[in-house]
Design a protein around this motif. Sequence first.
Motif, PDB file in Angstrom:
ATOM      1  N   LEU A 168       0.819  -1.220   0.000  1.00  0.00           N
ATOM      2  CA  LEU A 168       0.000   0.000   0.000  1.00  0.00           C
ATOM      3  C   LEU A 168       0.846   1.260   0.000  1.00  0.00           C
ATOM      4  CD1 LEU A 168      -2.360  -1.931   0.438  1.00  0.00           C
ATOM      5  CD2 LEU A 168      -3.254  -0.330   2.143  1.00  0.00           C
ATOM      6  N   GLN A 169       2.091   1.144   0.433  1.00  0.00           N
ATOM      7  CA  GLN A 169       2.986   2.297   0.421  1.00  0.00           C
ATOM      8  C   GLN A 169       3.502   2.592  -0.983  1.00  0.00           C
ATOM      9  OE1 GLN A 169       2.925   4.154   2.964  1.00  0.00           O
ATOM     10  NE2 GLN A 169       4.244   3.456   4.614  1.00  0.00           N
ATOM     11  N   HIS A 170       3.406   1.640  -1.880  1.00  0.00           N
ATOM     12  CA  HIS A 170       3.986   1.797  -3.220  1.00  0.00           C
ATOM     13  C   HIS A 170       2.967   1.447  -4.308  1.00  0.00           C
ATOM     14  CE1 HIS A 170       7.466   1.119  -0.527  1.00  0.00           C
ATOM     15  NE2 HIS A 170       8.047   2.011  -1.294  1.00  0.00           N
ATOM     16  N   LEU A 171       1.730   1.862  -4.122  1.00  0.00           N
ATOM     17  CA  LEU A 171       0.706   1.596  -5.127  1.00  0.00           C
ATOM     18  C   LEU A 171       1.013   2.338  -6.423  1.00  0.00           C
ATOM     19  CD1 LEU A 171      -2.597   1.748  -3.041  1.00  0.00           C
ATOM     20  CD2 LEU A 171      -1.586  -0.268  -4.101  1.00  0.00           C
ATOM     21  N   ARG A 172       0.781   1.676  -7.540  1.00  0.00           N
ATOM     22  CA  ARG A 172       0.973   2.282  -8.862  1.00  0.00           C
ATOM     23  C   ARG A 172      -0.286   2.046  -9.688  1.00  0.00           C
ATOM     24  NH1 ARG A 172       5.375  -0.870  -8.039  1.00  0.00           N
ATOM     25  NH2 ARG A 172       4.816  -2.302  -9.724  1.00  0.00           N
ATOM     26  N   SER A 173      -0.629   2.991 -10.501  1.00  0.00           N
ATOM     27  CA  SER A 173      -1.880   2.904 -11.248  1.00  0.00           C
ATOM     28  C   SER A 173      -1.911   1.689 -12.161  1.00  0.00           C
ATOM     29  CB  SER A 173      -2.091   4.183 -12.058  1.00  0.00           C
ATOM     30  OG  SER A 173      -1.029   4.377 -12.977  1.00  0.00           O
ATOM     31  N   THR A 203     -10.086   4.223  -8.164  1.00  0.00           N
ATOM     32  CA  THR A 203      -9.942   3.712  -9.518  1.00  0.00           C
ATOM     33  C   THR A 203      -8.488   3.798  -9.920  1.00  0.00           C
ATOM     34  OG1 THR A 203     -10.282   5.879 -10.540  1.00  0.00           O
ATOM     35  CG2 THR A 203     -12.242   4.529 -10.139  1.00  0.00           C
ATOM     36  N   ARG A 204      -8.111   3.083 -10.949  1.00  0.00           N
ATOM     37  CA  ARG A 204      -6.718   3.082 -11.397  1.00  0.00           C
ATOM     38  C   ARG A 204      -6.272   4.478 -11.786  1.00  0.00           C
ATOM     39  NH1 ARG A 204      -5.765  -1.377 -15.785  1.00  0.00           N
ATOM     40  NH2 ARG A 204      -3.644  -0.620 -15.455  1.00  0.00           N
ATOM     41  N   LYS A 205      -7.173   5.267 -12.399  1.00  0.00           N
ATOM     42  CA  LYS A 205      -6.783   6.592 -12.857  1.00  0.00           C
ATOM     43  C   LYS A 205      -6.507   7.540 -11.702  1.00  0.00           C
ATOM     44  CE  LYS A 205      -9.282   6.424 -17.267  1.00  0.00           C
ATOM     45  NZ  LYS A 205     -10.329   7.054 -18.095  1.00  0.00           N
ATOM     46  N   SER A 206      -7.100   7.269 -10.540  1.00  0.00           N
ATOM     47  CA  SER A 206      -6.926   8.183  -9.417  1.00  0.00           C
ATOM     48  C   SER A 206      -5.744   7.851  -8.539  1.00  0.00           C
ATOM     49  CB  SER A 206      -8.198   8.169  -8.543  1.00  0.00           C
ATOM     50  OG  SER A 206      -8.361   6.906  -7.930  1.00  0.00           O
ATOM     51  N   MET A 207      -5.038   6.735  -8.825  1.00  0.00           N
ATOM     52  CA  MET A 207      -3.952   6.328  -7.963  1.00  0.00           C
ATOM     53  C   MET A 207      -2.689   7.110  -8.274  1.00  0.00           C
ATOM     54  SD  MET A 207      -5.304   4.339  -5.963  1.00  0.00           S
ATOM     55  CE  MET A 207      -3.762   4.152  -5.100  1.00  0.00           C
ATOM     56  N   PRO A 208      -1.890   7.445  -7.248  1.00  0.00           N
ATOM     57  CA  PRO A 208      -0.626   8.126  -7.486  1.00  0.00           C
ATOM     58  C   PRO A 208       0.358   7.233  -8.218  1.00  0.00           C
ATOM     59  CG  PRO A 208      -0.760   7.401  -5.210  1.00  0.00           C
ATOM     60  CD  PRO A 208      -2.110   7.145  -5.827  1.00  0.00           C
TER      61      PRO A 208
END
Length: 208
Positions: free
Chosen positions: A119-124, A186-191
Amino acid sequence: MQLQMLLLFFFLTSPTLFTTAAQSKPQDLLRSSCVHARYARLCVRTLSHYPGPANTPLDLARAALRVSLAHTRRTSKFLHALSKGGAAAMSKRQRSALHDCTEQISDSVEQLRRSLDELQHLRSETFRWQMSNAQTWVSAALTDGDTCLDGFSGNARPDVKRRVTDVAKVTSNALYMINRLGQSRTRKSMPMHRPRPRPRSGLTISKN
């Protein structure tokens, strides 16, 4: 007219009012997020005292995991100490159950640590896969707790049962927050983050 102007000036310049308004938003998010958790009161209590940010569902999921990890680490240390110094009076079967439980809770620590790292390194581009990893590892940690207590056949020491049950409750809340995050983001909203090399050893969840 002068009184109205004075009241308006007080409202606009009062730092207390702005501070209260700013603080209410995270609290509102926390309460609305915890309301359907299995242990809703515990969810609000543990996360209300968490010192980190709580402005987004991702913040809350990370905080819930950190709370679960902290509780599990404390219980793991307790079980290790009990295995070394407090198991002499136990029966052979109980000592065996304690040994297994100690290993299982130790495994839970590692599974929760991996989940938090994910969760610390989430990617879209890998969001769904990473969320699946986190959910799988936290679910495994919950299973470890159940298996631990089952090993005592209903005869676990009260202090062991209390600590392991506490871990199960905060971990259940963490899983709920992770599931909620997966539904709300959503995937588009992820950093975006730079890709990290994946470890070759340990539990790895397939993208399929």
